[in-house]
Design an enzyme around this catalytic site. Structure first.
Site, mmCIF file in Angstrom:
data_model
loop_
_atom_site.group_PDB
_atom_site.id
_atom_site.type_symbol
_atom_site.label_atom_id
_atom_site.label_comp_id
_atom_site.label_asym_id
_atom_site.label_seq_id
_atom_site.Cartn_x
_atom_site.Cartn_y
_atom_site.Cartn_z
ATOM 1 N N ARG A 243 11.644 17.042 12.849
ATOM 2 C CA ARG A 243 12.493 16.239 13.016
ATOM 3 C C ARG A 243 13.169 15.855 11.601
ATOM 4 O O ARG A 243 11.934 15.350 11.303
ATOM 5 C CB ARG A 243 13.816 15.909 13.958
ATOM 6 C CG ARG A 243 14.130 16.824 14.805
ATOM 7 C CD ARG A 243 15.883 17.382 14.736
ATOM 8 N NE ARG A 243 15.870 18.527 15.597
ATOM 9 C CZ ARG A 243 15.795 19.458 15.591
ATOM 10 N NH1 ARG A 243 15.623 20.312 14.052
ATOM 11 N NH2 ARG A 243 16.557 20.695 16.570
ATOM 12 N N GLU A 272 20.403 15.782 7.164
ATOM 13 C CA GLU A 272 21.559 16.909 6.156
ATOM 14 C C GLU A 272 22.541 17.058 6.806
ATOM 15 O O GLU A 272 23.452 16.371 7.804
ATOM 16 C CB GLU A 272 20.685 17.570 7.320
ATOM 17 C CG GLU A 272 19.043 17.857 7.526
ATOM 18 C CD GLU A 272 18.484 18.733 8.850
ATOM 19 O OE1 GLU A 272 19.268 19.529 8.724
ATOM 20 O OE2 GLU A 272 17.145 18.436 8.781
ATOM 21 N N HIS A 290 16.184 23.781 6.377
ATOM 22 C CA HIS A 290 16.287 24.359 7.969
ATOM 23 C C HIS A 290 16.447 25.613 8.392
ATOM 24 O O HIS A 290 16.832 26.011 9.373
ATOM 25 C CB HIS A 290 17.157 23.096 8.603
ATOM 26 C CG HIS A 290 17.240 22.881 10.677
ATOM 27 N ND1 HIS A 290 17.435 21.679 10.078
ATOM 28 C CD2 HIS A 290 16.549 23.453 10.981
ATOM 29 C CE1 HIS A 290 17.376 22.001 11.639
ATOM 30 N NE2 HIS A 290 16.902 22.608 12.032
HETATM 31 C C1 DGY Z 1 15.829 23.632 17.357
HETATM 32 O O1 DGY Z 1 15.886 25.065 17.733
HETATM 33 O O2 DGY Z 1 15.715 22.710 17.720
HETATM 34 C C2 DGY Z 1 15.921 23.891 15.348
HETATM 35 O O3 DGY Z 1 15.769 23.049 15.045
HETATM 36 C C3 DGY Z 1 17.253 24.137 15.344
HETATM 37 O O4 DGY Z 1 18.608 23.417 15.836
#
Ligand code: DGY
Length: 324
Positions: A243, A272, A290
């Site tokens: 993240r 983001e 992402h």
């Molecule tokens: C997750 O599954 O956490 C991916 O980053 C998409 O949210």
């Protein structure tokens, strides 16, 4: 008997939407525009289940809307930092996520970024796209060899272990890891010949590549900050598929500009999709939007996992991926 009403906040793979439509009284989001806070509140008031994604801010304020009908939030994703879990618990709302099914795809993207950063692939592609490539030279865009180097994993859950497997068996990399929580299985450690570091700082000083695999939260916000970036080797690369807020982006930009580290590969960002525009001016960073779990197979499997969770819930069983 009336079918439970399900509101889906984003456009999901067609197979998943078809299945949802067959089983539930479903409201899809064909325009795929994220719902506002008011629309999310309305969804909680009018549906039995709301299917969310990382782009929905399910805050304490949203969750405290009066006259809620929703009893379950089925998150399409393994991470659920967009949901205030304590507030959901206090409101008596069940939250589920979709672990396991995206492990390999996310680990693939982490390996892709590692290779891109090490071998200066993004920089090379920009050279071609900008029509600046004048031909092969013996010294052009020399990157770093990956095979045999040391990969340091911060967090050693499913995705980190899958990456370690690819790196160790595919690229003969030495694996070191730091985890404050889990106790990895001995068979996994033996297979990977993985060594535990006693601290993050120890790992940062030893690794040629550092890959982040910890959840977002109060204890991991800006875990990688200026002081920690300075502990990394000047030849090292930082990979983030976890993240964005795990890394202090201002500190990372400074580190990349001033050469404290050699490069970075990023799939996730603070705020983001509005990443710090300074990233766009740097040559030594590979940037992806992402994409961790973004394959047809995985996104369909994630949808099926959400379905399995809400099906179990409405059948009166414990959903297999209950978070609270
Ligand atoms: C997750 O599954 O956490 C991916 O980053 C998409 O949210």
């Amino acid at each position: 008997m009336n079918k439970p009403k399900v509101i889906v906040t984003r456009h999901l793979p067609c197979e998943v939407e078809a299945q949802l439509t067959q089983l539930y009284d479903v409201q899809l989001n064909e325009s795929d525009v994220p719902l506002s806070a008011d629309e999310l509140k309305h969804a909680l008031q009018t549906a039995d289940a709301v299917l969310t994604t990382v782009t929905d801010a399910i805050t304490a304020d949203v969750l405290s809307v009066p006259n809620k009908r929703a009893k379950i939030i089925g998150q399409f994703g393994v991470g659920y930092n967009n949901i205030d879990i304590q507030a959901a618990k206090a409101e008596g709302i069940t939250v589920t996520n979709t672990p396991h099914v995206l492990t390999d795809c996310t680990a693939d993207i982490a390996m892709l970024l590692l290779l891109m950063s090490a071998r200066r692939a993004a920089e090379g592609e920009r050279l071609i796209l900008n029509k600046q490539w004048t031909g092969w030279t013996p010294t052009q865009l020399l990157g770093q060899k990956v095979t045999g180097k040391t990969l340091g994993l911060i967090g050693f859950g499913r995705i980190a272990q899958a990456m370690a497997k690819k790196a160790h068996h595919g690229f003969d990399m030495n694996i070191i890891y730091y985890t404050p929580t889990s106790t990895p299985e001995q068979a996994v450690l033996n297979d990977l010949k993985a060594t535990r570091c006693s601290s993050i700082d120890e790992l940062l000083a030893q690794a040629d590549f550092v890959s982040l695999h910890c959840p977002s939260g109060a204890t991991t916000k800006h875990l990688i900050n200026e002081a920690r970036l300075k502990l990394m080797r000047p030849t090292a690369h930082l990979i983030n598929t976890a993240r964005g807020d795990v890394v202090d982006s201002n500190a990372l930009i400074k580190a990349l500009k001033e050469g404290w580290i050699a490069g970075a590969g990023l799939d996730v960002y603070e705020s983001e999709p509005n990443l710090n525009p300074e990233f766009l001016t740097l040559n030594n960073v590979a940037l992806l939007p992402h994409l961790g779990s973004a394959s047809h197979e995985t996104r369909t499997a994630m949808g099926n996992r959400v379905l399995a969770n809400i099906d179990a819930f409405f059948a009166g069983h414990e959903p297999c991926d209950r978070v609270v």
